[in-house]
Write a protein that holds these residues in place. Structure first.
Motif, PDB file in Angstrom:
ATOM      1  N   ARG A  23       0.838  -1.207   0.000  1.00 17.26           N
ATOM      2  CA  ARG A  23       0.000   0.000   0.000  1.00 17.26           C
ATOM      3  C   ARG A  23       0.870   1.253   0.000  1.00 17.26           C
ATOM      4  O   ARG A  23       0.613   2.212  -0.745  1.00 17.26           O
ATOM      5  CB  ARG A  23      -0.934  -0.018   1.210  1.00 17.26           C
ATOM      6  CG  ARG A  23      -1.956   1.056   1.203  1.00 17.26           C
ATOM      7  CD  ARG A  23      -3.022   0.950   2.287  1.00 17.26           C
ATOM      8  NE  ARG A  23      -2.630   0.359   3.548  1.00 17.26           N
ATOM      9  CZ  ARG A  23      -2.953  -0.884   3.941  1.00 17.26           C
ATOM     10  NH1 ARG A  23      -3.653  -1.663   3.159  1.00 17.26           N
ATOM     11  NH2 ARG A  23      -2.579  -1.337   5.121  1.00 17.26           N
ATOM     12  N   ARG A  27       1.256   4.261  -2.854  1.00 15.91           N
ATOM     13  CA  ARG A  27       1.126   5.696  -2.536  1.00 15.91           C
ATOM     14  C   ARG A  27       2.344   6.478  -3.012  1.00 15.91           C
ATOM     15  O   ARG A  27       2.220   7.581  -3.534  1.00 15.91           O
ATOM     16  CB  ARG A  27       0.908   5.890  -1.040  1.00 15.91           C
ATOM     17  CG  ARG A  27      -0.469   5.441  -0.637  1.00 15.91           C
ATOM     18  CD  ARG A  27      -0.755   5.711   0.793  1.00 15.91           C
ATOM     19  NE  ARG A  27      -2.087   5.205   1.092  1.00 15.91           N
ATOM     20  CZ  ARG A  27      -2.691   5.389   2.216  1.00 15.91           C
ATOM     21  NH1 ARG A  27      -2.103   6.070   3.187  1.00 15.91           N
ATOM     22  NH2 ARG A  27      -3.890   4.901   2.420  1.00 15.91           N
ATOM     23  N   THR A  30       2.090   6.803  -6.721  1.00 15.73           N
ATOM     24  CA  THR A  30       1.066   7.794  -7.058  1.00 15.73           C
ATOM     25  C   THR A  30       1.616   9.203  -6.871  1.00 15.73           C
ATOM     26  O   THR A  30       1.378  10.089  -7.705  1.00 15.73           O
ATOM     27  CB  THR A  30      -0.186   7.589  -6.199  1.00 15.73           C
ATOM     28  OG1 THR A  30      -0.672   6.266  -6.405  1.00 15.73           O
ATOM     29  CG2 THR A  30      -1.270   8.580  -6.541  1.00 15.73           C
ATOM     30  N   HIS A  72      -5.896   3.949  -6.668  1.00 15.34           N
ATOM     31  CA  HIS A  72      -6.868   4.041  -5.577  1.00 15.34           C
ATOM     32  C   HIS A  72      -7.605   2.715  -5.400  1.00 15.34           C
ATOM     33  O   HIS A  72      -7.813   2.259  -4.269  1.00 15.34           O
ATOM     34  CB  HIS A  72      -7.870   5.168  -5.853  1.00 15.34           C
ATOM     35  CG  HIS A  72      -8.885   5.324  -4.777  1.00 15.34           C
ATOM     36  ND1 HIS A  72      -8.571   5.800  -3.524  1.00 15.34           N
ATOM     37  CD2 HIS A  72     -10.214   5.046  -4.749  1.00 15.34           C
ATOM     38  CE1 HIS A  72      -9.663   5.812  -2.780  1.00 15.34           C
ATOM     39  NE2 HIS A  72     -10.672   5.352  -3.505  1.00 15.34           N
ATOM     40  N   ILE A  75      -5.192   0.294  -3.683  1.00 15.89           N
ATOM     41  CA  ILE A  75      -4.992   0.640  -2.271  1.00 15.89           C
ATOM     42  C   ILE A  75      -6.204   0.209  -1.455  1.00 15.89           C
ATOM     43  O   ILE A  75      -6.069  -0.313  -0.348  1.00 15.89           O
ATOM     44  CB  ILE A  75      -4.704   2.146  -2.127  1.00 15.89           C
ATOM     45  CG1 ILE A  75      -3.301   2.459  -2.668  1.00 15.89           C
ATOM     46  CG2 ILE A  75      -4.806   2.589  -0.681  1.00 15.89           C
ATOM     47  CD1 ILE A  75      -3.005   3.936  -2.798  1.00 15.89           C
TER      48      ILE A  75
END
Length: 110
Positions: A23, A27, A30, A72, A75
């Protein structure tokens, strides 16, 4: 001689750490993708405002939004106790978004 049974595939492993690391990796990716998109967008909009430049900026935004959607979704999937395996189609989509964004960014900068 008898073999001593070892731990099973789920025993002796803290399954909670791997999804958390994954996760966090999503992030970070991203964030890096967002920075690259913003820099390419800034460079694209710095020009004369020609239709080609505006079109390039629109493509950059669309690719960035597509990547945000994929990230998203992944995640959110990783919040489950036993997260599902990443589907090859989703992985391919993420790779294509990153490669397309890099190509557009390189085109805009040069």
């Amino acid at each position: 001689m008898r073999a001593v049974p070892g731990p099973g595939p789920d025993e002796g492993r803290d399954a909670g750490l791997q999804p958390e690391r994954t996760r966090l990796a999503w992030r970070r990716t991203t964030l890096a993708c967002s920075v690259a998109a913003l820099l390419a967008l800034r460079q694209a909009l710095r020009g004369s405002g020609a239709p080609l430049e505006v079109g390039g900026a629109a493509v950059i935004v669309l690719v960035w939004l597509a990547f945000l959607g994929v990230a998203h979704r992944r995640i959110r999937e990783l919040e489950a106790r036993r997260p599902p395996v990443l589907a090859p189609r989703v992985a391919l989509g993420a790779v294509l978004c990153v490669v397309a964004l890099a190509a557009f960014a390189a085109t805009v900068i040069t």
